[in-house]
Write a protein that holds these residues in place. Structure first.
Motif, short mmCIF file in Angstrom:
data_model
loop_
_atom_site.label_atom_id
_atom_site.label_comp_id
_atom_site.label_asym_id
_atom_site.label_seq_id
_atom_site.Cartn_x
_atom_site.Cartn_y
_atom_site.Cartn_z
N ARG A 46 0.80 -1.23 0.00
CA ARG A 46 0.00 0.00 0.00
C ARG A 46 0.83 1.27 0.00
N ALA A 47 2.15 1.12 -0.03
CA ALA A 47 3.06 2.27 0.03
C ALA A 47 2.66 3.21 1.17
N ALA A 48 2.32 2.61 2.31
CA ALA A 48 1.82 3.38 3.46
C ALA A 48 2.95 4.10 4.18
N ILE A 49 2.67 5.33 4.58
CA ILE A 49 3.64 6.08 5.39
C ILE A 49 3.06 6.49 6.74
N LYS A 50 1.77 6.26 6.93
CA LYS A 50 1.14 6.45 8.23
C LYS A 50 0.58 5.10 8.64
N VAL A 51 1.17 4.53 9.71
CA VAL A 51 0.86 3.15 10.08
C VAL A 51 0.59 3.05 11.57
N ILE A 52 -0.47 2.32 11.89
CA ILE A 52 -0.79 1.97 13.29
C ILE A 52 -0.68 0.46 13.40
N VAL A 53 -0.03 0.00 14.47
CA VAL A 53 -0.02 -1.43 14.79
C VAL A 53 -0.79 -1.61 16.09
N SER A 62 8.14 -12.59 24.21
CA SER A 62 9.51 -12.61 24.71
C SER A 62 10.26 -11.50 23.98
N SER A 63 11.54 -11.42 24.20
CA SER A 63 12.34 -10.36 23.57
C SER A 63 12.30 -10.44 22.04
N VAL A 64 12.07 -11.62 21.47
CA VAL A 64 11.98 -11.71 20.01
C VAL A 64 10.73 -11.01 19.49
N GLY A 65 9.80 -10.74 20.37
CA GLY A 65 8.57 -10.05 19.98
C GLY A 65 8.79 -8.62 19.53
N TYR A 66 9.92 -8.02 19.90
CA TYR A 66 10.23 -6.65 19.45
C TYR A 66 10.64 -6.61 17.98
N LEU A 67 11.22 -7.69 17.49
CA LEU A 67 11.82 -7.70 16.15
C LEU A 67 10.90 -7.20 15.04
N PRO A 68 9.65 -7.67 14.97
CA PRO A 68 8.81 -7.22 13.86
C PRO A 68 8.60 -5.71 13.84
N TYR A 69 8.51 -5.12 15.00
CA TYR A 69 8.21 -3.69 15.09
C TYR A 69 9.43 -2.83 14.82
N VAL A 70 10.59 -3.31 15.21
CA VAL A 70 11.83 -2.57 14.96
C VAL A 70 12.08 -2.48 13.45
N GLY A 71 11.95 -3.61 12.76
CA GLY A 71 12.14 -3.61 11.31
C GLY A 71 11.10 -2.77 10.60
N VAL A 76 9.26 2.30 7.72
CA VAL A 76 8.31 3.42 7.66
C VAL A 76 9.05 4.75 7.82
N LYS A 77 9.99 4.79 8.75
CA LYS A 77 10.75 6.03 8.96
C LYS A 77 11.57 6.38 7.72
N ASP A 78 12.21 5.39 7.12
CA ASP A 78 13.01 5.63 5.91
C ASP A 78 12.14 6.16 4.76
N ALA A 79 10.86 5.81 4.76
CA ALA A 79 9.94 6.30 3.73
C ALA A 79 9.36 7.67 4.08
#
Length: 128
Positions: A46-53, A62-71, A76-79
């Motif tokens: 969707r070439a989205a630049i405004k995103v809510i999760v 667990s700590s691996v749960g952060y990974l999806p959001y960091v990436g 999104v920030k780079d865009a």
């Protein structure tokens, strides 16, 4: 167009992409990576630049749960966009706070904006 995502639901409101995590537990690396790929695919499609999760269904991670959001945040920030997390349970919010990942007065340069509800997150992203 129907989305073929297993771990997330995709909606759009007021020009903002809303990604709802459907998992209750994110404790395994492979599952976190699979969810990250789905989040990234939805944003790229969707070439989205405004995103809510929306993390309202997530009860444990667990700590691996952060990974999806960091990436996802990096993409999104780079865009030139913004990402807001919302509906964090008390436990999940405390985990993000302890890792200094949520923007607040104690961590003003943390990577993640957050809101208590989807409506609040929408307001944050549409008031610009």
């Amino acid at each position: 167009m129907a989305d073929a995502f297993e771990h997330i639901r995709v909606d759009e409101q007021a020009g903002v992409l809303l990604l709802t995590v459907l998992l209750e537990r994110v404790t395994e690396y492979d599952l976190a990576r699979s969810m990250e790929q789905e989040l990234m695919d939805a944003v790229k499609q969707r070439a989205a630049i405004k995103v809510i999760v929306d993390l309202g269904k997530v009860e444990m991670m667990s700590s691996v749960g952060y990974l999806p959001y960091v990436g996802l945040r990096a993409h999104v920030k780079d865009a030139g966009g913004r990402l807001v997390l919302c509906n964090l349970s008390q436990v999940i919010r405390e985990m993000f706070d302890m890792a200094r990942l949520l923007i607040n007065r104690n961590s003003p340069k943390a990577p993640f904006e957050y809101a208590d509800s989807v409506d609040e997150a929408l307001q944050m992203l549409t008031q610009d």
